[in-house]
Enzyme design. Structure first.
Site, PDB file in Angstrom:
ATOM      1  N   ASP A 150       0.831  -1.201   0.000  1.00  0.00           N
ATOM      2  CA  ASP A 150       0.000   0.000   0.000  1.00  0.00           C
ATOM      3  C   ASP A 150       0.867   1.252   0.000  1.00  0.00           C
ATOM      4  OD1 ASP A 150      -2.180  -1.694   0.228  1.00  0.00           O
ATOM      5  OD2 ASP A 150      -2.262  -1.507   2.409  1.00  0.00           O
ATOM      6  N   ASP A 179      -0.365  -3.468  -4.535  1.00  0.00           N
ATOM      7  CA  ASP A 179      -1.674  -3.658  -3.912  1.00  0.00           C
ATOM      8  C   ASP A 179      -2.443  -2.342  -3.986  1.00  0.00           C
ATOM      9  OD1 ASP A 179      -3.802  -4.834  -2.646  1.00  0.00           O
ATOM     10  OD2 ASP A 179      -2.810  -5.152  -0.742  1.00  0.00           O
ATOM     11  N   ASP A 183      -5.396   2.371   1.678  1.00  0.00           N
ATOM     12  CA  ASP A 183      -6.179   1.333   2.349  1.00  0.00           C
ATOM     13  C   ASP A 183      -6.407   1.665   3.819  1.00  0.00           C
ATOM     14  OD1 ASP A 183      -6.186  -0.038  -0.013  1.00  0.00           O
ATOM     15  OD2 ASP A 183      -5.315  -1.886   0.794  1.00  0.00           O
ATOM     16  N   ARG A 232     -11.762  -0.638  -7.044  1.00  0.00           N
ATOM     17  CA  ARG A 232     -11.586  -0.106  -5.696  1.00  0.00           C
ATOM     18  C   ARG A 232     -11.298   1.398  -5.716  1.00  0.00           C
ATOM     19  NH1 ARG A 232      -8.233  -4.799  -2.343  1.00  0.00           N
ATOM     20  NH2 ARG A 232      -9.488  -6.550  -3.091  1.00  0.00           N
TER      21      ARG A 232
END
Length: 356
Positions: A150, A179, A183, A232
């Site tokens: 992240d 990734d 997050d 996302r």
């Protein structure tokens, strides 16, 4: 077709307080709630040009809650980011750790601050500001790895964070070792992401690590540009989020994925050249949304299925969300030009003047 809907070396150099105060003004969104977010205001200001120096500044405080503003200049990488010990920190090699700390501002200055393959990790942290930095190509697999892949990651009892005027970018998706860009997990609340650019990633970010991780909530996303993101943007599992005045360009598979009881208020955004920009995707655990004033420009929608529930082609609200903070909405038609002028690192921390 358009559619409209209802930080000097590790020892640190102390700088004048006027600079620290200027760096921490203007917090917006949910980060204004729960007592507000002030970062390192009221504390000393130091300059850092390495990751080790950032850790040293944190560790050199009298306690984990002593306010500090860390001005960062130059490139932070694995070679210059080492673990440091002290009363005010809990750090590790290869990642900027804001762990079990509070009252910290990290802000890029001068010619800019680039975190190159080094992620910024918040855990059990409170009252944190991150501004005017670029974080790029953070990997969770391959070499080198940092922060689980992240760019900016928050987990475990994080409260009151403002991330502003950042550029978060990758060079691919999970097959290439990357990734999420942003997050939030395991009881993270009262966060604002504003005037930032998120691009070239398989995953923009998530709120909640699994369908059972529903303790994360009260997140604002405004005046951000999401560009060339597969999915996302963000993924929401439970909780409440407010997305307004964002520009979404080339969301390749899905965008705002509200699921597992999440409620999203989606106001005056501009969605462009994208697919399935809002709905519940890859699950039968429904999420909800309230929409108004959005523009859908060359957006395509897939057919509904057992685990695919797009909000379009004519998105309608299926919940209501009360927003507790004051905010001004720019007209959706003006969002692309406003965001282009203001979003991202090294833009002079400019904000919207409401004009196209």
């Amino acid at each position: 077709m358009l559619a409209l809907t209802g930080l000097a070396a590790a020892t640190g150099v102390v700088l004048p307080m006027s600079q620290a105060s200027a760096a921490t003004g203007g917090v917006t969104g949910y980060a204004t709630q729960n007592g507000g977010t002030t970062g390192g205001a009221g504390g000393r200001t130091v300059r850092a040009t390495t990751g080790t120096a950032i850790h040293a500044a944190l560790c050199g405080r009298a306690s984990t809650g002593t306010p500090i503003t860390i001005e960062v200049q130059g490139t932070i990488n694995h070679g210059n980011t080492k673990k440091v010990s002290g009363a005010g920190c809990d750090t590790a090699d290869g990642v900027i750790e804001l762990k079990k700390v509070s009252n910290v501002t990290i802000i890029g200055v001068g010619s800019g601050a680039v975190f190159d393959q080094v992620g910024i990790h918040l855990r059990e942290a409170r009252n944190i500001i991150v501004r005017n930095v670029t974080v790029r190509n953070v990997k969770k697999s391959g070499s080198p790895t940092s922060n689980g892949g992240d760019a900016i990651g928050m987990e475990r009892n994080v409260r009151n964070v403002w991330v502003d005027h950042t550029t978060l970018e990758a060079s691919g998706g999970e097959p290439e070792g990357f990734d999420g860009l942003f997050d939030l997990k395991d009881n993270t609340q009262y966060v604002t992401l504003s005037y930032s650019v998120l691009r070239n990633s398989g995953r923009g970010g998530l709120v909640g690590n699994s369908e059972s991780d529903r303790s994360n909530s009260f997140i604002s996303y405004h005046h951000n540009r999401y560009e060339n993101i597969d999915s996302r943007a963000p993924l929401l599992r439970g909780g409440i989020a407010h997305m307004y005045n964002n520009h979404y360009v080339r969301l390749n598979e899905s965008g705002i994925n509200s699921r597992a009881g999440a409620r999203a208020k989606v106001d005056n955004n501009y969605f462009e050249d994208s697919k399935d920009v809002l709905g519940t995707f890859y699950t039968d655990a429904a999420g909800y949304w309230q929409v108004g004033g959005n523009i859908f420009d060359n957006v395509t929608w897939s057919s509904p299925g057992s685990e695919n529930h797009p909000a379009g082609p004519n998105p309608q609200s299926n919940t209501t969300v009360a927003i507790p903070y004051s905010h001004s909405l720019d007209a959706a038609r003006c969002v692309p030009s406003i965001v282009s002028r203001t979003a991202g690192a090294d833009k002079g921390l400019q904000v919207s003047d409401g004009k196209c």
